[in-house]
Motif scaffolding. Structure first.
Motif, PDB file in Angstrom:
ATOM      1  N   PHE A   4       0.843  -1.177   0.000  1.00 42.08           N
ATOM      2  CA  PHE A   4       0.000   0.000   0.000  1.00 42.08           C
ATOM      3  C   PHE A   4       0.888   1.240   0.000  1.00 42.08           C
ATOM      4  O   PHE A   4       1.923   1.269   0.660  1.00 42.08           O
ATOM      5  CB  PHE A   4      -0.927   0.014   1.215  1.00 42.08           C
ATOM      6  CG  PHE A   4      -1.965  -1.065   1.164  1.00 42.08           C
ATOM      7  CD1 PHE A   4      -3.090  -0.912   0.385  1.00 42.08           C
ATOM      8  CD2 PHE A   4      -1.799  -2.237   1.882  1.00 42.08           C
ATOM      9  CE1 PHE A   4      -4.051  -1.904   0.320  1.00 42.08           C
ATOM     10  CE2 PHE A   4      -2.750  -3.240   1.828  1.00 42.08           C
ATOM     11  CZ  PHE A   4      -3.883  -3.076   1.042  1.00 42.08           C
ATOM     12  N   PRO A   5       0.488   2.278  -0.727  1.00 40.44           N
ATOM     13  CA  PRO A   5       1.302   3.501  -0.750  1.00 40.44           C
ATOM     14  C   PRO A   5       1.255   4.202   0.603  1.00 40.44           C
ATOM     15  O   PRO A   5       0.308   4.051   1.374  1.00 40.44           O
ATOM     16  CB  PRO A   5       0.632   4.355  -1.825  1.00 40.44           C
ATOM     17  CG  PRO A   5      -0.774   3.856  -1.889  1.00 40.44           C
ATOM     18  CD  PRO A   5      -0.712   2.397  -1.539  1.00 40.44           C
ATOM     19  N   ASP A   6       2.301   4.957   0.879  1.00 41.33           N
ATOM     20  CA  ASP A   6       2.335   5.739   2.112  1.00 41.33           C
ATOM     21  C   ASP A   6       1.412   6.938   1.988  1.00 41.33           C
ATOM     22  O   ASP A   6       1.337   7.578   0.943  1.00 41.33           O
ATOM     23  CB  ASP A   6       3.756   6.227   2.391  1.00 41.33           C
ATOM     24  CG  ASP A   6       4.687   5.095   2.796  1.00 41.33           C
ATOM     25  OD1 ASP A   6       4.201   4.113   3.396  1.00 41.33           O
ATOM     26  OD2 ASP A   6       5.892   5.197   2.521  1.00 41.33           O
ATOM     27  N   ILE A   7       0.709   7.218   3.049  1.00 42.89           N
ATOM     28  CA  ILE A   7      -0.164   8.388   3.132  1.00 42.89           C
ATOM     29  C   ILE A   7       0.565   9.457   3.936  1.00 42.89           C
ATOM     30  O   ILE A   7       1.053   9.198   5.036  1.00 42.89           O
ATOM     31  CB  ILE A   7      -1.508   8.042   3.814  1.00 42.89           C
ATOM     32  CG1 ILE A   7      -2.236   6.933   3.072  1.00 42.89           C
ATOM     33  CG2 ILE A   7      -2.367   9.290   3.963  1.00 42.89           C
ATOM     34  CD1 ILE A   7      -2.704   7.294   1.690  1.00 42.89           C
ATOM     35  N   ILE A   8       0.639  10.647   3.383  1.00 43.02           N
ATOM     36  CA  ILE A   8       1.249  11.773   4.085  1.00 43.02           C
ATOM     37  C   ILE A   8       0.133  12.632   4.645  1.00 43.02           C
ATOM     38  O   ILE A   8      -0.699  13.160   3.895  1.00 43.02           O
ATOM     39  CB  ILE A   8       2.156  12.581   3.137  1.00 43.02           C
ATOM     40  CG1 ILE A   8       3.268  11.673   2.633  1.00 43.02           C
ATOM     41  CG2 ILE A   8       2.692  13.824   3.837  1.00 43.02           C
ATOM     42  CD1 ILE A   8       4.140  12.257   1.586  1.00 43.02           C
ATOM     43  N   ASP A  31       1.870   9.484  -1.016  1.00 41.45           N
ATOM     44  CA  ASP A  31       3.283   9.770  -1.276  1.00 41.45           C
ATOM     45  C   ASP A  31       3.591   9.562  -2.757  1.00 41.45           C
ATOM     46  O   ASP A  31       3.181   8.573  -3.360  1.00 41.45           O
ATOM     47  CB  ASP A  31       4.161   8.856  -0.421  1.00 41.45           C
ATOM     48  CG  ASP A  31       5.618   9.257  -0.436  1.00 41.45           C
ATOM     49  OD1 ASP A  31       5.920  10.439  -0.717  1.00 41.45           O
ATOM     50  OD2 ASP A  31       6.467   8.390  -0.147  1.00 41.45           O
ATOM     51  N   GLY A  32       4.261  10.538  -3.342  1.00 43.01           N
ATOM     52  CA  GLY A  32       4.647  10.450  -4.744  1.00 43.01           C
ATOM     53  C   GLY A  32       3.623  11.008  -5.706  1.00 43.01           C
ATOM     54  O   GLY A  32       3.812  10.945  -6.913  1.00 43.01           O
ATOM     55  N   THR A  33       2.518  11.540  -5.178  1.00 39.40           N
ATOM     56  CA  THR A  33       1.485  12.122  -6.040  1.00 39.40           C
ATOM     57  C   THR A  33       1.311  13.599  -5.721  1.00 39.40           C
ATOM     58  O   THR A  33       1.743  14.079  -4.674  1.00 39.40           O
ATOM     59  CB  THR A  33       0.122  11.423  -5.868  1.00 39.40           C
ATOM     60  OG1 THR A  33      -0.356  11.658  -4.544  1.00 39.40           O
ATOM     61  CG2 THR A  33       0.219   9.932  -6.134  1.00 39.40           C
ATOM     62  N   GLU A  34       0.678  14.283  -6.629  1.00 39.53           N
ATOM     63  CA  GLU A  34       0.331  15.689  -6.424  1.00 39.53           C
ATOM     64  C   GLU A  34      -1.083  15.753  -5.868  1.00 39.53           C
ATOM     65  O   GLU A  34      -1.885  14.863  -6.089  1.00 39.53           O
ATOM     66  CB  GLU A  34       0.378  16.434  -7.765  1.00 39.53           C
ATOM     67  CG  GLU A  34       1.726  16.403  -8.443  1.00 39.53           C
ATOM     68  CD  GLU A  34       2.742  17.307  -7.781  1.00 39.53           C
ATOM     69  OE1 GLU A  34       2.347  18.374  -7.275  1.00 39.53           O
ATOM     70  OE2 GLU A  34       3.919  16.934  -7.760  1.00 39.53           O
ATOM     71  N   GLY A  35      -1.398  16.814  -5.191  1.00 35.01           N
ATOM     72  CA  GLY A  35      -2.772  17.053  -4.761  1.00 35.01           C
ATOM     73  C   GLY A  35      -3.078  16.520  -3.379  1.00 35.01           C
ATOM     74  O   GLY A  35      -2.750  15.387  -3.035  1.00 35.01           O
TER      75      GLY A  35
END
Length: 88
Positions: A4-8, A31-35
């Motif tokens: 699962f991706p990390d949530i910031i 993490d790693g995405t915009e918005g």
């Protein structure tokens, strides 16, 4: 097994109360995405998520505070049909 991706989570996330109504304001991004995503979680576990993302966490929080100022917290988490077009 799926990773699962990390949530910031934004430091602007917080509990907020107005007129006896309390919500958890969650502002986060993957993490790693915009918005940034704006989500309100009420005391019963109901969730209100804005469809559009925000360029910054500060913009998401400003959207929340503007909504509270214009409609009030209760209407923000349970809008009338007339309010749906203007909120989220």
């Amino acid at each position: 097994m799926t990773d699962f991706p990390d949530i910031i989570r934004s430091p602007l996330s917080q509990r907020f109360t107005e007129d006896g109504v309390t919500v958890q304001v969650e502002i986060y991004r993957v993490d790693g995405t915009e918005g940034w995503t704006l989500e309100l979680i009420d005391e019963e576990g109901g969730s209100t998520v804005w469809q559009d993302s925000f360029a910054t966490d500060a913009e998401a929080f400003a959207e929340f505070t503007d909504g509270v100022e214009q409609l009030g917290l209760a209407k923000l988490i349970d809008p009338d049909e007339d309010d749906l077009a203007t909120v989220h």
